[in-house]
Write a protein that holds these residues in place. Structure first.
Motif, PDB file in Angstrom:
ATOM      1  N   MET A   1      35.761 -17.095 -39.415  1.00 43.11           N
ATOM      2  CA  MET A   1      35.965 -15.700 -39.836  1.00 43.11           C
ATOM      3  C   MET A   1      35.667 -15.537 -41.326  1.00 43.11           C
ATOM      4  O   MET A   1      36.027 -16.399 -42.106  1.00 43.11           O
ATOM      5  N   LEU A  35      39.278 -22.354 -43.896  1.00 46.75           N
ATOM      6  CA  LEU A  35      39.411 -21.647 -42.617  1.00 46.75           C
ATOM      7  C   LEU A  35      38.316 -22.053 -41.642  1.00 46.75           C
ATOM      8  O   LEU A  35      38.550 -22.177 -40.440  1.00 46.75           O
ATOM      9  N   PHE A  37      37.001 -24.927 -41.468  1.00 46.62           N
ATOM     10  CA  PHE A  37      37.465 -26.207 -40.925  1.00 46.62           C
ATOM     11  C   PHE A  37      38.609 -25.992 -39.928  1.00 46.62           C
ATOM     12  O   PHE A  37      38.623 -26.574 -38.843  1.00 46.62           O
ATOM     13  N   ALA A  38      39.548 -25.110 -40.303  1.00 44.87           N
ATOM     14  CA  ALA A  38      40.730 -24.863 -39.459  1.00 44.87           C
ATOM     15  C   ALA A  38      40.327 -24.320 -38.095  1.00 44.87           C
ATOM     16  O   ALA A  38      41.035 -24.515 -37.102  1.00 44.87           O
ATOM     17  N   GLU A  39      39.169 -23.644 -38.043  1.00 51.12           N
ATOM     18  CA  GLU A  39      38.724 -23.086 -36.762  1.00 51.12           C
ATOM     19  C   GLU A  39      38.391 -24.160 -35.726  1.00 51.12           C
ATOM     20  O   GLU A  39      38.215 -23.844 -34.548  1.00 51.12           O
ATOM     21  N   LYS A  40      38.350 -25.403 -36.176  1.00 51.17           N
ATOM     22  CA  LYS A  40      38.150 -26.502 -35.222  1.00 51.17           C
ATOM     23  C   LYS A  40      39.248 -26.523 -34.158  1.00 51.17           C
ATOM     24  O   LYS A  40      39.045 -27.069 -33.079  1.00 51.17           O
ATOM     25  N   VAL A  41      40.412 -25.930 -34.483  1.00 49.41           N
ATOM     26  CA  VAL A  41      41.473 -25.902 -33.459  1.00 49.41           C
ATOM     27  C   VAL A  41      40.994 -25.164 -32.206  1.00 49.41           C
ATOM     28  O   VAL A  41      41.461 -25.414 -31.106  1.00 49.41           O
ATOM     29  N   ASN A  42      40.032 -24.263 -32.408  1.00 49.26           N
ATOM     30  CA  ASN A  42      39.535 -23.496 -31.262  1.00 49.26           C
ATOM     31  C   ASN A  42      38.686 -24.317 -30.295  1.00 49.26           C
ATOM     32  O   ASN A  42      38.447 -23.905 -29.173  1.00 49.26           O
ATOM     33  N   ASN A  43      38.214 -25.480 -30.752  1.00 43.05           N
ATOM     34  CA  ASN A  43      37.440 -26.347 -29.843  1.00 43.05           C
ATOM     35  C   ASN A  43      38.342 -27.237 -29.001  1.00 43.05           C
ATOM     36  O   ASN A  43      37.878 -27.921 -28.105  1.00 43.05           O
TER      37      ASN A  43
ATOM     38  N   HIS B 304      41.194 -32.332 -34.893  1.00 41.20           N
ATOM     39  CA  HIS B 304      42.040 -31.240 -34.399  1.00 41.20           C
ATOM     40  C   HIS B 304      43.412 -31.280 -35.052  1.00 41.20           C
ATOM     41  O   HIS B 304      43.980 -30.247 -35.403  1.00 41.20           O
ATOM     42  N   ALA B 307      43.164 -30.013 -38.683  1.00 44.21           N
ATOM     43  CA  ALA B 307      43.010 -28.554 -38.719  1.00 44.21           C
ATOM     44  C   ALA B 307      44.349 -27.883 -38.386  1.00 44.21           C
ATOM     45  O   ALA B 307      44.804 -26.977 -39.084  1.00 44.21           O
ATOM     46  N   ILE B 311      47.047 -25.574 -40.910  1.00 48.34           N
ATOM     47  CA  ILE B 311      47.489 -24.237 -40.505  1.00 48.34           C
ATOM     48  C   ILE B 311      49.026 -24.181 -40.466  1.00 48.34           C
ATOM     49  O   ILE B 311      49.655 -23.313 -41.081  1.00 48.34           O
ATOM     50  N   LEU B 361      46.848 -19.297 -47.911  1.00 47.04           N
ATOM     51  CA  LEU B 361      46.325 -19.714 -46.611  1.00 47.04           C
ATOM     52  C   LEU B 361      47.385 -19.503 -45.523  1.00 47.04           C
ATOM     53  O   LEU B 361      47.092 -18.994 -44.439  1.00 47.04           O
ATOM     54  N   TYR B 374      44.868 -18.499 -35.246  1.00 46.93           N
ATOM     55  CA  TYR B 374      45.141 -19.709 -36.027  1.00 46.93           C
ATOM     56  C   TYR B 374      46.486 -20.334 -35.672  1.00 46.93           C
ATOM     57  O   TYR B 374      46.560 -21.425 -35.130  1.00 46.93           O
ATOM     58  N   LYS B 377      47.362 -20.915 -31.879  1.00 46.80           N
ATOM     59  CA  LYS B 377      46.435 -21.927 -31.372  1.00 46.80           C
ATOM     60  C   LYS B 377      46.808 -23.317 -31.912  1.00 46.80           C
ATOM     61  O   LYS B 377      46.807 -24.310 -31.182  1.00 46.80           O
ATOM     62  N   VAL B 381      47.688 -26.825 -30.052  1.00 48.98           N
ATOM     63  CA  VAL B 381      47.019 -28.090 -30.360  1.00 48.98           C
ATOM     64  C   VAL B 381      48.066 -29.160 -30.662  1.00 48.98           C
ATOM     65  O   VAL B 381      47.914 -30.326 -30.293  1.00 48.98           O
TER      66      VAL B 381
END
Lengths: 95, 488
Positions: A1, A35, A37-43, B304, B307, B311, B361, B374, B377, B381
């Motif tokens: 994003m 962010l 990088f953080a979007e990797k949680v979506n994979n 994972h 990340a 968050i 953040l 974020y 999710k 994870v």
């Protein structure tokens, strides 16, 4: 994003932080990078997986509702910028 | 004999045999601090003079039978994010530069009850946010093995002080690797207990669902001994767990025969320094030689986990650090007339750049419209990662990985915050899953810098990882072969 300058300023405002111009540019760049990088949680394959709530499984930890007096008022107040008659003093709230 | 070279169990033996006295121990450390602290800069507050006075009182108490603990008179260093009554607790921040805690953290009470002597408060990344201690607003701590490199972080002061013999042992706190990674960089032993084993009451909160206090020591036996003092349920921390008392020293069997060690191949792949990998492979061979069964497994979680960690940790930090408003304690700006201005100015002046970055953040990932993408999710994870660990622990006793992908790096060598975050790639998943992990030294690289091995256990299996660490340590004896040289 993609994070916009306006969004960053909105978030800084919610966080009660003033940002200087150079800080804004710097944080925009960092935030975007982090962010992304953080979007990797979506994979991660999380279909059907529950959210973690709390780090361990205990819940409803009760204790007796007892008053335990804290005697050392001085020790508490010594860290305050401004105090009066054993209370924290703040500027007028309602203008 | 140099007293400061000794481990705590060696000190105890010599005290028992009346070869040394408590006053001599305190004096030796006081002298050592005078000699070496200027090289390392591990302390925020030095209490050496107070310690000498206290050592006399402790000796009196022992003599008249009031104090019977075998830890009476043993000095200790405490990371500066744990509240110590009447003594500054700065958290490495300008925000708390002058904060004097009105009470003791539960673990500090426990140390006091044993008659341990606080030698001082140790430097750290501001609010425990960082992996090099470079984020401290107070001073720059150096790695005793090479003063041009970082000690790691965030418990960099604690690890550097133990490595430099400025304290016999210390307390650190670990949210994403902050005990294990600096222990690895400084060639000492560091343990992050299972979430809930040690009380967090009086620990300045960074990310409450991940933070744990743990020991940083010269060897594994000391680590087990200090954990004996720290572990246990505390009424004041509802997340601390009530479970039967364990003697962790008794768990040190010096035997790993038939024990099943899992080696996740993903932790040895891209990004792991070749020398680190080579030493870890030697350690694996050593375990096989000692009779353990080693099996390669797949545990593809590191990215994972990292990340999700950033968050969750930042989200919790943004909430936890909301309390710093300049009113009851903490930095108060001289600028601003209204309450709102005071909040903004005090926070903007008091927090350093990394703390602000993480608050922003964290606020972002919790804000309306982004929460699901974020935070929610990341919490899923988190469950996924815990499940994957559980899967491995069905058939194995411990998981072996590097503690850090590299050895200690030079100051100002990370080009961006994200690059620094990647330094935690091997450690964060342990916090995310709430497991125990220990780092022990397993050799040095070509430049003579220590390399750390991480052993991860299932929940509350500290006994297992301590024994596995101990058995390796006894077979290899890192401390006898390598010493920090204070290279300039």
């Amino acid at each position: 994003m993609q994070v916009s300058r306006e969004q960053l300023l909105h978030i800084a405002n919610l966080s009660r932080l003033n940002l200087k111009d150079d800080e804004i540019d710097n944080y925009l760049e960092n935030l975007q990078e982090i962010l992304t990088f953080a979007e990797k949680v979506n994979n991660a394959p999380t279909d059907g997986v529950d959210e973690t709530i709390g780090a361990n499984d205990n819940y409803n930890v009760f204790r007796k509702d007892e008053v335990i007096p804290f005697e050392d008022k001085e020790a508490l107040l010594q860290n305050a910028y401004s105090q009066e008659r054993g209370m924290f003093k703040i500027p007028k709230v309602i203008q | 004999m140099d007293i400061t070279e000794l481990t705590v169990h060696e000190l105890q033996d010599k005290l028992k045999n009346k070869e040394i006295t408590i006053s001599e121990i305190t004096k030796a450390y006081s002298d050592r601090i005078k000699e070496k602290e200027s090289d390392v800069d591990a302390f925020v507050t030095i209490l050496a003079d107070e310690a000498i006075v206290k050592s006399r009182k402790i000796e009196e108490k022992i003599n008249n039978g009031e104090l019977k603990s075998s830890f009476a008179g043993i000095p200790i260093g405490i990371k500066d994010n744990m509240c110590t009554k009447g003594i500054k607790t700065t958290c490495g921040s300008k925000m708390l530069e002058n904060f004097i805690a009105p009470y003791d953290a539960t673990i500090v009470e426990r140390l006091n009850k044993e008659g341990m002597i606080n030698l001082g408060k140790l430097n750290m990344d501001e609010f425990a946010m960082g992996s090099s201690t470079e984020n401290s607003a107070i001073k720059k701590t150096k790695n005793p093995w090479n003063l041009n490199t970082v000690p790691g972080g965030s418990s960099g002061g604690s690890a550097a002080a133990v490595a430099a013999n400025l304290v016999p042992w210390a307390l650190g706190s670990d949210t994403g690797g902050s005990i294990r990674q600096p222990s690895s960089f400084c060639g000492v032993v560091g343990l992050k207990p299972t979430y809930g084993l040690v009380s967090r009451y009086g620990l300045v909160a960074y990310a409450s669902s991940l933070d744990q206090i743990g020991p940083i020591t010269k060897d594994v036996r000391d680590c087990a001994m200090l954990l004996n003092v720290l572990a246990g349920r505390d009424e004041k921390d509802t997340t601390s767990i009530d479970r039967p008392k364990v003697d962790y020293v008794e768990a040190l069997k010096n035997d790993v025969k038939g024990l099943k060690i899992a080696v996740p191949k993903e932790f040895f792949g891209e990004g792991i320094n070749k020398e680190v990998k080579a030493k870890l492979e030697e350690a694996i061979a050593k375990y096989k030689e000692l009779g353990a069964e080693v099996e390669e497994v797949s545990l593809d979680i590191a990215e994972h986990a990292l990340a999700a960690y950033y968050i969750i940790a930042c989200a919790e930090a943004s909430s936890n650090l909301g309390r710093f408003d300049g009113i009851r304690y903490g930095h108060r700006s001289e600028k601003g007339e209204t309450l709102r201005d005071i909040y903004f100015n005090s926070r903007s002046e008091g927090f350093g750049p990394e703390v602000k970055r993480r608050i922003i953040l964290g606020t972002y990932v919790l804000s309306s419209g982004y929460y699901d993408a974020y935070y929610k999710k990341a919490q899923k994870v988190r469950t996924l990662i815990a499940n994957k660990f559980e899967e491995v622990f069905k058939n194995h006793d411990v998981i072996l990985t590097p503690t850090s992908p590299t050895t200690a790096f030079e100051f100002n060598s990370k080009s961006s915050p994200l690059e620094m975050y990647l330094a935690d790639i091997c450690t964060v998943s342990v916090n995310v899953a709430g497991l125990p992990g220990i780092s022990i030294p397993c050799g040095v690289d070509g430049k003579g810098m220590p390399i750390g091995m991480q052993l991860i256990g299932n929940k509350f299996q500290e006994e297992t990882i301590l024994n596995v660490a101990y058995t390796y340590e006894q077979a290899t004896n890192f401390r006898a072969n390598y010493k920090p040289e204070f290279k300039k």
